[in-house]
Design a protein around this motif. Sequence first.
Motif, PDB file in Angstrom:
ATOM      1  N   LEU A   1      28.964  19.565 -72.909  1.00 38.38           N
ATOM      2  CA  LEU A   1      29.926  18.704 -72.223  1.00 38.38           C
ATOM      3  C   LEU A   1      29.314  17.968 -71.041  1.00 38.38           C
ATOM      4  O   LEU A   1      29.923  17.074 -70.497  1.00 38.38           O
ATOM      5  CB  LEU A   1      31.104  19.546 -71.716  1.00 38.38           C
ATOM      6  CG  LEU A   1      31.934  20.219 -72.805  1.00 38.38           C
ATOM      7  CD1 LEU A   1      32.981  21.094 -72.186  1.00 38.38           C
ATOM      8  CD2 LEU A   1      32.570  19.174 -73.696  1.00 38.38           C
TER       9      LEU A   1
ATOM     10  N   ARG B   1      41.949   7.183 -68.237  1.00 39.17           N
ATOM     11  CA  ARG B   1      42.327   8.584 -68.194  1.00 39.17           C
ATOM     12  C   ARG B   1      43.077   8.891 -66.916  1.00 39.17           C
ATOM     13  O   ARG B   1      42.832   8.295 -65.882  1.00 39.17           O
ATOM     14  CB  ARG B   1      41.073   9.439 -68.184  1.00 39.17           C
ATOM     15  CG  ARG B   1      40.442   9.539 -69.516  1.00 39.17           C
ATOM     16  CD  ARG B   1      39.510  10.683 -69.442  1.00 39.17           C
ATOM     17  NE  ARG B   1      38.468  10.507 -70.433  1.00 39.17           N
ATOM     18  CZ  ARG B   1      37.440  11.320 -70.527  1.00 39.17           C
ATOM     19  NH1 ARG B   1      37.314  12.303 -69.681  1.00 39.17           N
ATOM     20  NH2 ARG B   1      36.556  11.137 -71.443  1.00 39.17           N
TER      21      ARG B   1
ATOM     22  N   MET C   1      38.537  21.709 -79.051  1.00 36.99           N
ATOM     23  CA  MET C   1      37.754  20.589 -79.578  1.00 36.99           C
ATOM     24  C   MET C   1      37.208  19.732 -78.442  1.00 36.99           C
ATOM     25  O   MET C   1      37.647  19.834 -77.311  1.00 36.99           O
ATOM     26  CB  MET C   1      38.665  19.718 -80.440  1.00 36.99           C
ATOM     27  CG  MET C   1      38.919  20.277 -81.809  1.00 36.99           C
ATOM     28  SD  MET C   1      38.450  19.061 -83.016  1.00 36.99           S
ATOM     29  CE  MET C   1      37.310  19.923 -84.029  1.00 36.99           C
ATOM     30  N   ALA C   2      36.272  18.905 -78.792  1.00 38.61           N
ATOM     31  CA  ALA C   2      35.725  18.016 -77.769  1.00 38.61           C
ATOM     32  C   ALA C   2      36.805  17.020 -77.342  1.00 38.61           C
ATOM     33  O   ALA C   2      37.825  16.877 -78.009  1.00 38.61           O
ATOM     34  CB  ALA C   2      34.521  17.271 -78.327  1.00 38.61           C
ATOM     35  N   ASP C   3      36.557  16.364 -76.232  1.00 38.70           N
ATOM     36  CA  ASP C   3      37.628  15.497 -75.749  1.00 38.70           C
ATOM     37  C   ASP C   3      37.672  14.214 -76.569  1.00 38.70           C
ATOM     38  O   ASP C   3      36.724  13.811 -77.213  1.00 38.70           O
ATOM     39  CB  ASP C   3      37.411  15.178 -74.272  1.00 38.70           C
ATOM     40  CG  ASP C   3      36.151  14.378 -74.057  1.00 38.70           C
ATOM     41  OD1 ASP C   3      36.098  13.622 -73.092  1.00 38.70           O
ATOM     42  OD2 ASP C   3      35.214  14.502 -74.892  1.00 38.70           O
ATOM     43  N   VAL C   4      38.815  13.608 -76.543  1.00 39.05           N
ATOM     44  CA  VAL C   4      39.005  12.395 -77.323  1.00 39.05           C
ATOM     45  C   VAL C   4      38.555  11.211 -76.482  1.00 39.05           C
ATOM     46  O   VAL C   4      39.027  10.994 -75.376  1.00 39.05           O
ATOM     47  CB  VAL C   4      40.494  12.239 -77.676  1.00 39.05           C
ATOM     48  CG1 VAL C   4      40.718  10.929 -78.378  1.00 39.05           C
ATOM     49  CG2 VAL C   4      40.926  13.387 -78.532  1.00 39.05           C
ATOM     50  N   THR C   5      37.615  10.471 -77.021  1.00 41.31           N
ATOM     51  CA  THR C   5      37.130   9.321 -76.279  1.00 41.31           C
ATOM     52  C   THR C   5      37.861   8.078 -76.761  1.00 41.31           C
ATOM     53  O   THR C   5      37.759   7.696 -77.908  1.00 41.31           O
ATOM     54  CB  THR C   5      35.632   9.160 -76.506  1.00 41.31           C
ATOM     55  OG1 THR C   5      35.026  10.394 -76.191  1.00 41.31           O
ATOM     56  CG2 THR C   5      35.076   8.091 -75.631  1.00 41.31           C
ATOM     57  N   THR C   6      38.600   7.504 -75.884  1.00 44.34           N
ATOM     58  CA  THR C   6      39.305   6.277 -76.246  1.00 44.34           C
ATOM     59  C   THR C   6      39.072   5.269 -75.145  1.00 44.34           C
ATOM     60  O   THR C   6      38.462   5.566 -74.129  1.00 44.34           O
ATOM     61  CB  THR C   6      40.808   6.510 -76.386  1.00 44.34           C
ATOM     62  OG1 THR C   6      41.261   7.078 -75.161  1.00 44.34           O
ATOM     63  CG2 THR C   6      41.133   7.439 -77.517  1.00 44.34           C
ATOM     64  N   ASN C   7      39.590   4.096 -75.362  1.00 40.79           N
ATOM     65  CA  ASN C   7      39.377   3.076 -74.347  1.00 40.79           C
ATOM     66  C   ASN C   7      40.477   3.045 -73.303  1.00 40.79           C
ATOM     67  O   ASN C   7      40.410   2.322 -72.339  1.00 40.79           O
ATOM     68  CB  ASN C   7      39.269   1.707 -75.014  1.00 40.79           C
ATOM     69  CG  ASN C   7      38.040   1.658 -75.902  1.00 40.79           C
ATOM     70  OD1 ASN C   7      37.096   2.417 -75.686  1.00 40.79           O
ATOM     71  ND2 ASN C   7      38.063   0.794 -76.902  1.00 40.79           N
ATOM     72  N   SER C   8      41.539   3.844 -73.505  1.00 38.87           N
ATOM     73  CA  SER C   8      42.611   3.831 -72.525  1.00 38.87           C
ATOM     74  C   SER C   8      42.184   4.611 -71.285  1.00 38.87           C
ATOM     75  O   SER C   8      41.391   5.539 -71.362  1.00 38.87           O
ATOM     76  CB  SER C   8      43.858   4.468 -73.122  1.00 38.87           C
ATOM     77  OG  SER C   8      43.603   5.807 -73.411  1.00 38.87           O
TER      78      SER C   8
END
Lengths: 287, 281, 299
Positions: free
Chosen positions: A286, A10, A1-8
């Motif tokens: 990507l 990396r 799956m595509a990567d998870v975009t979060t605000n934390s």
Amino acid sequence: MADVTTNSPRLILTDTNFRLWLPLLWIGVIAAAALLAPLIAPHDPLAQDLMLERLPPFFMDGSEPGYWLGTDSLGRDVLSRIIYGARIALFVSLIAATTTGIFGSALGLIAGFYGGWADRVISRLVDIWMAFPPVLFAVLLVAVMGTGLGSVIAAIALIDWTRFARVIRAETMVQARMDYVDSARIGGARRAATLVSEILPNVMPSIIALLMLEMGIAVIVEAILSFVNLSISSDDPTWGSMIAEGRGAIHFAWWVLLFPLIALFMTVLSFSTLGEGLKQRFDPVLK
Amino acid sequence: MNQMTQPTPPALFSIRDLRLSFADRAHKPLFGPAPRVEVLKGLSLEIPEGRITGIVGESGSGKSTFGRILVRLLAPESGQVLFDGKDIGALGEAALRPLRRDLQMIFQDPMSSLNPRHKVWRIIAQPMKRYGRGGDRTDAITALEKVGLSAHFADRYPHELSGGQRQRVGIARAIALEPRFILADEIVSGLDVSSQAQVLTLLADLARDMGLTLAFISHDLSVIRHLCDTVVVLHHGVIVDQGPVEDVFEHPQSEITKSLLSAIPHPEMDETWWDDMPEPA
Amino acid sequence: MTSTTAHTHTLDIINLNIALPRGQRLLRNVSLQLEPGEVRALVGESGAGKSMIGKAVLGILPHKIKMTEGEILLEGAHLNAMTPATRRRTVAKMSALIPQDPLTALNPVRKIGPQITDPLIRIHGWSHQRALARARELLDRVHIRAPDRVMHSYPHELSGGMRQRILIAAAFAPSPRLIVADEPTTALDVTVQKQILRLIRELQRETGTAVLFVTHDMGVVAKISQKVTVLFAGRVIEDAATHTVFENPAHPYTQALIAATPTPNVSARPFQPVPSALIAELHRDTVAADALFAQRGRR
Ligand SMILES: Nc1ncnc2c1ncn2[C@@H]1O[C@H](COP(=O)(O)OP(=O)(O)OP(=O)(O)O)[C@@H](O)[C@H]1O
Ligand SMILES: Nc1ncnc2c1ncn2[C@@H]1O[C@H](COP(=O)(O)OP(=O)(O)OP(=O)(O)O)[C@@H](O)[C@H]1O
Ligand SMILES: [Mg+2]
Ligand SMILES: [Mg+2]
């Protein structure tokens, strides 16, 4: 799956940029060393000096200034030999990987796209070819063709084209089922044009990743052949011959073995990591 | 059953007893070939020139497969496919090439029908160039604008578009070639009503003014009702209803057509819609 | 910070903003809630950002596109506060997606069967038999006629509607709390569509699954949903109960959408686009809202 975009934040290690730039840095260093060897090598890699035999590297007692990584049992400078060894390693891997890649990918594309008897012939050939143990095969080939860089390159290409043919055939078959291939047909494209301008760009990332992997493998194969003395004249500094020589002195001069081993390991690792990184970078989704 | 109410134009396609089957892998014996599943079981129909023919039917009834035979992405196993009086069913790829420009298709799955590595303008322009009908950026942009996409979509890649935008790129690619025939496979269900209206008006105009013949596969019976002149209802690879669209909608002959018509969800709150549940046989 | 009020929403999106790297906004202050067992329809013009909302919830936004502001709560848990790994696990366990393009969502070189059962075994820890039985049951419930043939087929061997029903079956199989259904019935004929809508209603009652249902078909909206959100250029312009929307739509755009929906009724005038004056006005509003947003950002 595509990567998870979060605000934390990396982890830097999972970042694709890191996967791209770190190996590029190392390969850049090795490439610079190869190109500029006569300018940057502190000593002549062939110069023997029995007064200076088995000097330890700079951080140990008894080291000699100027001999950073120590000397081998003939008093030759290890650093200079690694630098000159990079020339041969990179030259062989570049030529061998490109030859192998072009040849194997072309067969894989044809087999995967046209199917039918072309596919049967090519796939059968791949199966037969892969029944041979590769290193034995290489040794045999070089023994027949005589030692020298040309034979080493030919041996690599002859052994490893199957890797490209297999992977690219499978990828091409997947792509050939996509509707965009049918729509190229409706759009008036000939079969060959469809293969080159529609399918090839979509399997290119895999070809590039394999090429990088193959360059790493070529470095190893060259080292193995040098190790068993089947590459070029054993006088010329190659990482493989250094490892072979260092092996005998492991108990009292480990650095003769360790440093070329590190160079080899880092280079192979860098190539394969770079391959994965590039594959992702070239993926339009990507990018 | 279908009495001709108005003079029918000559047929662009005449199809006689068309059959096709695929291998059924689940029931393949250990040795020997897999049994075949019949997908098209002897279709016969005419597609009149310059008219819009609707093709409807249950999912899996063979509509897309039939359409792929019309544009000759698939070859029939038996039967005749006369295009303009010429049997194209058995032609090889080389013999088909001069006909290809006139047989266009808009695909059901917009994402996989657009090459992910080509920009939108190139996807539209490349076939134009191959068929010698222009094919630079501005031609592509003109085609995009016809389907309601502005010029700034020209430099996007397919994955940078929404579903409906992709669908419209596929439509633009087909109409830019000004073919005689377009097979449109489920092209409006992914569009909002406003874009739908724009695209359908465009296609209807092309049919009326330029003599385009359109085969329109759709599940949206309301759209079929307004857009099409004639309609064909497929069920398990067999034609169960066929004729002018008014006749089929007002006086459906088969249970299949009746149950399709009754299952249309109308845009109004109505709990009774759920009640009856005709099971197609 | 878990505000344990009387009950928690299955999904709570608060002030969601999503933008391209150059700052171009795709979603503008979007808020919406889903109660357990509720179906909320998400409608709006093509390109309005409907799919983006679903992708943001599931954490599968395209590479370049970033969430710039907002909160997403799944069963009361703040997704943004989680590490990527925890978030991925939570989302995979509690929710499922029925994606907009069925063909690209299926692996072309694997048979259908394992593509349905794998997640059940891997993520939900089911036994192989249980997963297989459930896959068969669901394929049956989405009215796939020959489940065994289909499970042994590759995606390109199936019709568009069959692929779509396979994804519907795969999404419902683990009975998740939330399903994001992105135009799930576009390739289905009306009879199968009706059966699928019925299935959604049943499962919604059986398991309390909430569904965010993206569609262009106002007819489907009227039948399946309890709430409606109308999106235009990434902005929520109407959010109301379904019966209100159909009986008394507040926004002129919503009125136009309903009026433009074709019916098989011959007397109606076909294919009416939404009036361009209305679209232009809405775009002006969007530009104004963006200016305000930029100003606030600078302060
Ligand atoms: N990777 C991307 N780069 C740039 N723009 C994008 C990208 N992906 C989507 N967009 C744009 O974002 C907007 C919202 O897209 P989204 O897919 O959410 O639309 P949608 O409401 O689902 O439309 P549809 O009904 O056509 O599927 C669209 O205008 C689209 O062009
Ligand atoms: N390449 C193939 N190999 C095997 N079976 C196939 C192949 N292509 C189609 N089929 C089968 O043929 C039948 C008809 O498929 P088709 O795509 O024509 O249906 P359709 O009427 O277009 O349905 P939908 O409305 O769902 O798109 C299906 O049962 C499908 O599984
Ligand atoms: Mg189809
Ligand atoms: Mg969408």
